[in-house]
Design an enzyme around this catalytic site. Structure first.
Site, PDB file in Angstrom:
ATOM      1  N   LYS A 151      -2.431  -1.676  16.393  1.00 61.38           N
ATOM      2  CA  LYS A 151      -2.386  -0.822  17.084  1.00 61.38           C
ATOM      3  C   LYS A 151      -3.696  -1.012  18.179  1.00 61.38           C
ATOM      4  O   LYS A 151      -5.097  -0.819  17.725  1.00 61.38           O
ATOM      5  CB  LYS A 151      -2.744   0.323  16.069  1.00 61.38           C
ATOM      6  CG  LYS A 151      -0.696   0.621  15.601  1.00 61.38           C
ATOM      7  CD  LYS A 151      -0.579   1.925  15.844  1.00 61.38           C
ATOM      8  CE  LYS A 151       0.588   2.237  14.725  1.00 61.38           C
ATOM      9  NZ  LYS A 151       0.679   1.910  13.272  1.00 61.38           N
ATOM     10  N   LYS A 201      -5.054  10.664   0.947  1.00 66.63           N
ATOM     11  CA  LYS A 201      -5.049   9.452   1.600  1.00 66.63           C
ATOM     12  C   LYS A 201      -6.720   9.059   1.106  1.00 66.63           C
ATOM     13  O   LYS A 201      -7.533   9.727   1.104  1.00 66.63           O
ATOM     14  CB  LYS A 201      -5.386   9.716   3.096  1.00 66.63           C
ATOM     15  CG  LYS A 201      -5.847   8.733   3.698  1.00 66.63           C
ATOM     16  CD  LYS A 201      -6.066   8.990   5.081  1.00 66.63           C
ATOM     17  CE  LYS A 201      -6.537   7.293   5.731  1.00 66.63           C
ATOM     18  NZ  LYS A 201      -6.955   7.711   7.539  1.00 66.63           N
ATOM     19  N   SER A 210     -12.751   2.093  10.420  1.00 68.55           N
ATOM     20  CA  SER A 210     -12.373   2.195   8.944  1.00 68.55           C
ATOM     21  C   SER A 210     -12.845   1.030   7.930  1.00 68.55           C
ATOM     22  O   SER A 210     -13.428   0.439   7.744  1.00 68.55           O
ATOM     23  CB  SER A 210     -11.084   1.394   9.176  1.00 68.55           C
ATOM     24  OG  SER A 210     -10.618   1.637   7.521  1.00 68.55           O
ATOM     25  N   GLU A 214       0.735  -1.254  -0.143  1.00 70.11           N
ATOM     26  CA  GLU A 214       0.019   0.186  -0.295  1.00 70.11           C
ATOM     27  C   GLU A 214       1.302   1.312  -0.192  1.00 70.11           C
ATOM     28  O   GLU A 214       1.737   1.332   0.280  1.00 70.11           O
ATOM     29  CB  GLU A 214      -0.816   0.039   1.153  1.00 70.11           C
ATOM     30  CG  GLU A 214      -0.106   0.196   2.489  1.00 70.11           C
ATOM     31  CD  GLU A 214      -1.180   0.817   3.375  1.00 70.11           C
ATOM     32  OE1 GLU A 214      -1.294   1.998   2.872  1.00 70.11           O
ATOM     33  OE2 GLU A 214      -0.860   0.026   4.756  1.00 70.11           O
ATOM     34  N   VAL A 225      -5.778   0.219   3.114  1.00 72.92           N
ATOM     35  CA  VAL A 225      -5.193  -1.128   3.230  1.00 72.92           C
ATOM     36  C   VAL A 225      -6.652  -1.226   1.712  1.00 72.92           C
ATOM     37  O   VAL A 225      -6.851  -2.417   1.276  1.00 72.92           O
ATOM     38  CB  VAL A 225      -5.944  -1.962   4.186  1.00 72.92           C
ATOM     39  CG1 VAL A 225      -6.260  -3.188   4.024  1.00 72.92           C
ATOM     40  CG2 VAL A 225      -4.310  -1.602   5.238  1.00 72.92           C
TER      41      VAL A 225
HETATM   42  N1  PSU Z   1      -2.286   1.638  10.644  1.00 76.97           N
HETATM   43  C1  PSU Z   1      -1.130   1.468  10.942  1.00 76.97           C
HETATM   44  N2  PSU Z   1      -0.083   2.473   9.709  1.00 76.97           N
HETATM   45  C2  PSU Z   1      -0.885   2.583   8.405  1.00 76.97           C
HETATM   46  C3  PSU Z   1      -2.555   2.364   8.865  1.00 76.97           C
HETATM   47  C4  PSU Z   1      -3.140   2.355   9.954  1.00 76.97           C
HETATM   48  O1  PSU Z   1      -0.611   0.967  11.878  1.00 76.97           O
HETATM   49  O2  PSU Z   1       0.171   3.108   7.702  1.00 76.97           O
HETATM   50  C5  PSU Z   1      -2.922   2.965   7.931  1.00 76.97           C
HETATM   51  C6  PSU Z   1      -3.365   2.145   6.726  1.00 76.97           C
HETATM   52  O3  PSU Z   1      -2.760   2.448   5.139  1.00 76.97           O
HETATM   53  C7  PSU Z   1      -4.511   2.057   6.826  1.00 76.97           C
HETATM   54  C8  PSU Z   1      -5.494   3.670   7.376  1.00 76.97           C
HETATM   55  O4  PSU Z   1      -5.707   1.232   5.350  1.00 76.97           O
HETATM   56  O5  PSU Z   1      -4.529   4.048   7.778  1.00 76.97           O
HETATM   57  C9  PSU Z   1      -6.420   3.661   7.837  1.00 76.97           C
HETATM   58  O6  PSU Z   1      -7.428   4.585   8.250  1.00 76.97           O
HETATM   59  P1  PSU Z   1      -8.969   4.549   8.472  1.00 76.97           P
HETATM   60  O7  PSU Z   1      -8.340   3.994   9.664  1.00 76.97           O
HETATM   61  O8  PSU Z   1      -8.551   6.519   7.891  1.00 76.97           O
HETATM   62  O9  PSU Z   1      -9.632   4.090   7.560  1.00 76.97           O
HETATM   63 MN    MN Z   2     -11.958   6.541  10.527  1.00 73.40          MN
END
Ligand code: PSU
Ligand code: MN
Length: 305
Positions: free
Chosen positions: A162, A89, A143, A27, A109
């Site tokens: 995490k 993003k 997410s 990614e 992702v």
């Molecule tokens: N978690 C991590 N490192 C990352 C991401 C998440 O430990 O780089 C990134 C990935 O690209 C994941 C995105 O798909 O953040 C998720 O963002 P959101 O929670 O806004 O969907």
């Molecule tokens: Mn979100």
């Protein structure tokens, strides 16, 4: 459907897919929004090297000038890494407008899975996935990565999630959506910086072959959706749980104080944690991505047999 209008696959990756060679998708939000420059670019290039050394072809994915590009050039990786947070993003909901306007985007992702599936790549390695955020019962911050795992047939290798997320709720969500959560050589869900979380995975599988065999069944039976393989960070790079969780709690408190919401939440927390830990978490982060790239390549090799 005229896919060619929106999809651009590099010659090397296209040849590999056409001849059934193992390919591993990677990614780009992790490059632009997940790590600081220049470590992000250096890491992205090293991850590609690790995939090659393990016998597979790397395909880093991003949106470049309105095309979902599968197989970035080193120059494109450098460009995204340098531009950092100024790159959009891009998750699933961002695709229509970015593609119509011919813009650039770093794929999360979710969108990396979409690009991989469109091109015919079955395995994707990354660091951590998005999930159900802590406090989601009121913020509804969940997410789009989870919905993508529910519908797009790509196997995702990560180091767990995490604890910026609610790991228990994330697992419940994945169960509801029919996403199998595999632990590679572990019964316990790894928590990214640490090898343990207190939560169990659905199945422990000990070899790349067993993982590939299970995923093949999923594809053969058209069960729909992806599979999640969680791979614990190597012991020597894992962090003290108390230390890292304290910093994660502080980062979340700061995020709430500043009123940061929506798509900015995850990048803010990643950056804050890196700053609070004085770079030690970045070192672990880089190593776990390498570790996942290796396993992803091994699974892709088994799957292509
Ligand atoms: N978690 C991590 N490192 C990352 C991401 C998440 O430990 O780089 C990134 C990935 O690209 C994941 C995105 O798909 O953040 C998720 O963002 P959101 O929670 O806004 O969907
Ligand atoms: Mn979100």
């Amino acid at each position: 459907m005229d896919l060619k209008k929106y999809l651009s696959v590099s010659p090397e990756v296209a040849e590999a897919i056409a001849s059934g060679k193992p390919v591993v998708a990677l990614e780009s939000t992790i490059i632009s929004h997940g790590m600081p420059y220049p470590q992000n670019v250096e890491t992205a290039l090293n991850v590609e090297k690790i995939v090659r050394e393990a016998g597979a072809i790397p395909a880093t994915i991003a949106i470049i000038k309105g095309k979902i590009t599968v197989g970035l050039t080193p120059d494109e990786i450098e460009y995204l890494g340098k531009k950092g947070l100024a790159v959009t993003k891009a998750s699933r909901r961002d695709l229509p407008v970015l593609l119509a306007r011919g813009e650039d985007g770093a794929t999360t992702v979710a969108t990396t899975m979409i690009g991989a599936a469109l091109a015919g790549v079955r395995v994707f390695a990354t660091g951590g996935i998005g999930g159900v955020h802590r406090g989601a019962e009121t913020t509804m911050d969940i997410s789009a990565d989870l919905e993508e795992l529910a519908q797009t047939p790509v196997l995702v290798v990560c180091a767990g999630a995490k604890s910026i997320l609610d790991l228990g709720l994330t697992l419940e969500y994945l169960e509801t959506k029919g996403v199998t959560v595999i632990g590679y050589q572990t019964e316990e869900l790894p928590a990214f910086y640490t090898r343990t979380s207190g939560f169990k995975v659905d199945y422990r599988l000990d070899t790349a072959k067993e993982i590939a065999d299970s995923f093949r069944v999923k594809l053969d039976c058209n069960l729909g959706g992806g599979m999640l393989v969680t791979n614990p960070i190597p012991e020597e790079y894992s962090m003290d749980p108390e230390y890292i969780n304290k910093n994660i709690d502080d980062a979340i408190a700061e995020c709430e104080r500043l009123g940061i919401k929506g798509k900015d939440t995850t990048p803010f927390l990643l950056d804050k944690i890196q700053k609070l830990t004085g770079g030690s978490s970045l070192k672990s982060n880089i190593q776990l991505v390498f570790n996942n790239a290796k396993l992803g390549a091994a699974i892709a090799c088994e799957l292509s047999k």
